[in-house]
Design a protein around this motif. Sequence first.
Motif, short mmCIF file in Angstrom:
data_model
loop_
_atom_site.label_atom_id
_atom_site.label_comp_id
_atom_site.label_asym_id
_atom_site.label_seq_id
_atom_site.Cartn_x
_atom_site.Cartn_y
_atom_site.Cartn_z
N MET A 122 -25.58 29.54 -3.84
CA MET A 122 -25.63 30.52 -2.75
C MET A 122 -27.06 30.75 -2.30
N ASN A 123 -27.99 30.82 -3.25
CA ASN A 123 -29.39 31.03 -2.91
C ASN A 123 -29.92 29.91 -2.03
N LYS A 124 -29.51 28.68 -2.34
CA LYS A 124 -29.92 27.53 -1.51
C LYS A 124 -29.37 27.67 -0.08
N LEU A 125 -28.12 28.09 0.01
CA LEU A 125 -27.50 28.21 1.33
C LEU A 125 -28.17 29.33 2.15
N ILE A 126 -28.43 30.46 1.49
CA ILE A 126 -29.00 31.63 2.20
C ILE A 126 -30.40 31.32 2.71
N ASN A 127 -31.18 30.62 1.92
CA ASN A 127 -32.57 30.34 2.28
C ASN A 127 -32.75 28.97 2.92
N SER A 128 -31.66 28.35 3.30
CA SER A 128 -31.73 27.02 3.91
C SER A 128 -32.41 27.08 5.27
N ALA A 129 -32.99 26.00 5.65
CA ALA A 129 -33.60 25.89 6.98
C ALA A 129 -32.55 25.56 8.04
N HIS A 130 -31.34 25.25 7.62
CA HIS A 130 -30.27 24.87 8.53
C HIS A 130 -29.35 26.06 8.82
N ALA A 131 -29.14 26.34 10.08
CA ALA A 131 -28.29 27.48 10.48
C ALA A 131 -26.88 27.33 9.96
N ALA A 132 -26.36 26.10 9.93
CA ALA A 132 -24.97 25.88 9.50
C ALA A 132 -24.77 26.32 8.06
N GLU A 133 -25.78 26.11 7.20
CA GLU A 133 -25.65 26.49 5.79
C GLU A 133 -25.76 28.02 5.64
N LYS A 134 -26.61 28.67 6.44
CA LYS A 134 -26.67 30.14 6.41
C LYS A 134 -25.33 30.74 6.85
N ILE A 135 -24.74 30.15 7.89
CA ILE A 135 -23.44 30.62 8.37
C ILE A 135 -22.38 30.43 7.30
N GLN A 136 -22.48 29.31 6.55
CA GLN A 136 -21.52 29.07 5.46
C GLN A 136 -21.70 30.12 4.37
N ALA A 137 -22.93 30.48 4.08
CA ALA A 137 -23.20 31.51 3.07
C ALA A 137 -22.58 32.83 3.49
N LEU A 138 -22.74 33.20 4.78
CA LEU A 138 -22.17 34.45 5.29
C LEU A 138 -20.64 34.41 5.24
N SER A 139 -20.06 33.25 5.51
CA SER A 139 -18.61 33.11 5.44
C SER A 139 -18.12 33.35 4.02
N ILE A 140 -18.88 32.87 3.03
CA ILE A 140 -18.51 33.09 1.62
C ILE A 140 -18.68 34.56 1.26
N ILE A 141 -19.77 35.18 1.72
CA ILE A 141 -20.05 36.59 1.40
C ILE A 141 -18.92 37.50 1.86
N THR A 142 -18.38 37.24 3.04
CA THR A 142 -17.33 38.12 3.58
C THR A 142 -16.03 38.04 2.77
N GLU A 143 -15.86 37.01 1.97
CA GLU A 143 -14.64 36.87 1.18
C GLU A 143 -14.81 37.25 -0.28
N LEU A 144 -16.04 37.56 -0.69
CA LEU A 144 -16.28 37.95 -2.08
C LEU A 144 -15.92 39.41 -2.29
N LYS A 145 -15.30 39.72 -3.42
CA LYS A 145 -14.80 41.06 -3.67
C LYS A 145 -15.74 41.89 -4.55
N HIS A 146 -16.46 41.26 -5.47
CA HIS A 146 -17.16 42.01 -6.50
C HIS A 146 -18.68 41.85 -6.46
N VAL A 147 -19.21 41.10 -5.54
CA VAL A 147 -20.66 40.87 -5.49
C VAL A 147 -21.17 41.35 -4.13
N GLN A 148 -22.27 42.11 -4.12
CA GLN A 148 -22.83 42.64 -2.88
C GLN A 148 -24.07 41.86 -2.47
#
Length: 920
Positions: free
Chosen positions: A580-606
Amino acid sequence: MKQRLFAILNIKASESRQVFDLLTVQFFIGLASAILNIIAFTLFIYNFPITRLPYVYLCIAFVLLFLNIIYEKLEHRFSPLQLLKVVIGIAITLLLVLWGGLSFGNRHDFIFVLLVFNTIIYMLTGYAFWGLVSMLFNVRESRRVFSIVGAGDIPAKLIGYMIAPLLMPLIGLGNLLWLSVAALVTSYILFTKMIKKKRWETVRQRWEHQQHHDSHHQHSSNDIINFFFQNKLIFTISLLSILSYNVFILIDYTFISQVKLKFENISDLAIYIAAFFAVGRLIAILFKLIFTSRVIERLGIIAALFITPVALFVFCLLFFIFEGQSNYNVFIFGAMALLTEVLRSTMQEPVFFILFQPLKEQLRLKGHIIAKGYTLPPSLIVVGLSLLLLFKLGVPLTILFTIKVIIINLFVWVAAIFLIQNAYLSTLHSSIKKGIFNSDDKYIYDQTAIEILIQKVNSGKTTDVIYSLDLLKKAGYANLNNLLQAQLSSPNSEVKKYALTQLEHSGKANPAILQQLLHKETDSQIRQKIVSILCRTDADYLEKAAENIALLDADTKKSVIINLMNRQEFTYLLSAGNEMNKLINSAHAAEKIQALSIITELKHVQFTKVISRLMMDDDMMVKREAIAAAAKLKITSLLPQLLHLATEPTERFLIIKSLQQYGDKLFNDIITLPGSIVQKHYPDLIKIAANIKGEHSRHFLQGILHQQTEQTSKTVQALWAQNYEATDTGAVQRLHSLLQQYLKQGAAKIHDYQNIPAYQTGKHIIQTSLVNEVKQDLVKSLQLSIMLYHKKQLNRILELIDIDNQHQLFNAMEMLELELPKKIAKELNQLLDFITDPAGKINNNSKPAADSFFENIYLSSTFVYNPWTKAIVMYTAWKNSRQKEVQTIQQQHITQDHLIITETRNFVLDTTNQQTPCSL
């Protein structure tokens, strides 16, 4: 002069031509009827004992039943225009035969037949004439028009009753029939000429359309009421019709029996009958032309039905007050018979015809003939047989005995009105409601049906397969899981998704089969679904995926990370966290968007700080995904940042749309924010609240509603969208106050519309704008009424306004009068009447100066007139070189931030002294 006449008659200019055409035809039909009536009654009363009158009633009943059947066949064969001509032709033929019989046949027998056919001709011409009228006007128009159209026969009968006694000594009573023939021939000729005019073409077209429609929709019903009457409203009106006929026939019989005792000379008898009917018609014409339509409009259809029985009941009470005084009784009964004749033509018949107007055209015609034609024979038979029985038993038929029988009928009459009220309201509801399909789920237990469903699963279309599988699930089919597993090989992706979802819910998905499917599946959504199921059901698969997470494709990686994070196992969290850290800090917008997509579906991690940072990302797509994630996860600490971003025009729509996902909790969380920030975002928050149902959003809207702001209109809309119903006293008072305000300003705008100055340019666009202004006030008034009086069925009226379905709107206006308080309904209908026909009724009284019209709009608050209308009025004043109005624009600056007002004002002021107005 014309406008004044229309105002007196309470009709619109657009209706006037057909109304006066019908009046002319009705005049000559009425003239023929009046002369025939005097001849028939005079000859019968003079030549027959009163005890023969019940036999006339019985003959009329049986002849009318037979002719009603023939008439219905003619009604299906000919259009209403042709049918009236046919009926007039039949009436002329019958009169010629009757004259021949009186002149050359058995005069005694033909006098009896003449009285029978006097009623028959009256009924047949009434069927045809009113059947045509019902096709021309809708339910709202009929309230005003029917009494005027029906008034045509009143002056005709008045003239007929006056000239008949004068001509009788010259040409003889029997030869007066030629006057009736001449009047009917004249009506036939005039009507033939009238219907050739273009304005009558719509009746013919509607009849042809209705015939085509009816040929494809045959009526059938096992319900006895629907079978015979085809509609509950027709049944209840028919019931009331029988009761009213009973009363009218009894009064007529008793009156005739009293007249019979007083006159021995035929000339005196004819003069008395003519004078009696003439006085009745003179009263009727004044009442019908001036008061009837207004009384019906003011009281409403149902209340108007009570007028006749209540008036007759009051007269009945007088007989008990003057009991034993025969002179008074005879006088009072004569007055009562006169009143009955007046009320019958001025109130009872017009209201009966209006009641049928919410029905479809063909049912209206059916209703007319059933309620007027088929109910008269039973009434005549009941009264006729009752009279004969009384004669046989030797019971004297005194006035007081008749009054007691009438009172019993009046009580039942009143009870029948309440039945009509329920049926009428039900008919109005059904006439305007939207067609929807409802069906309950069917549970399958039959083995044959199950086998058919299995065949459909194996060979049917996509929808058939899914629907059949769903029914098999509800039926508890034992081999459903095997059937679902087999669908994983289906070429259709929707079927595969359905099968995967059902297997996931049942917990019986086979991991081995899913892994085989994963290798050859190309659809990304299905692959993600399979991976998600495998991660939850196959520990070995998840372990292996965690070890090779960096090598997985994007969709598979997303499912694996979500499942690793939700397991809360340290090793899994570490592996997923690094990725997740790699995706969030990626230079590619598509990977940041993927990280946000994962974040919205996580229940127990903020990831609050991560989302806050990505909301300010340089990439617009990343920024928008972060905004959506913050709202979906309901992160209260990010609310100030979200509202701040809403001030940016490029992000405002996205923020509004995203905050809707925040839900009702949003309006509880914003309490913690400074009031100035919240108030600044009122427009956006109101929009959001309109799409959310919950206690917090409702309280928020109620709070704004109690403030007098320019957001009041939007707040009303939002509360209505929430299906809010006012219950507490404070809310009821506020909604009622707003309702009165909208109704009042809507009426004021109608007045402004009627007094638009004679602009050479731009008048039409002002008219259009004012109509829309009134429509908006009407919509808000209806929304407030729905919330205030808890009448959700009125929502259909709002839909009809939106789609501009005028025909059903007229029925909706009727429903308002039955559902809402009279005063509110009347004011709402005033606005509804205007938007359906803005130019229909112009009030020329007290026309104000042009500058008054301009100031009414330009200087009004935003709550009254919207910026667009003000801008149009400003531009039109400049365009038409209205110097005084331009000076008002220069001197009176409106302190409003609306761009359209500011720009229009600047344009007008900048160009006033620089150039001549350019063309629109």
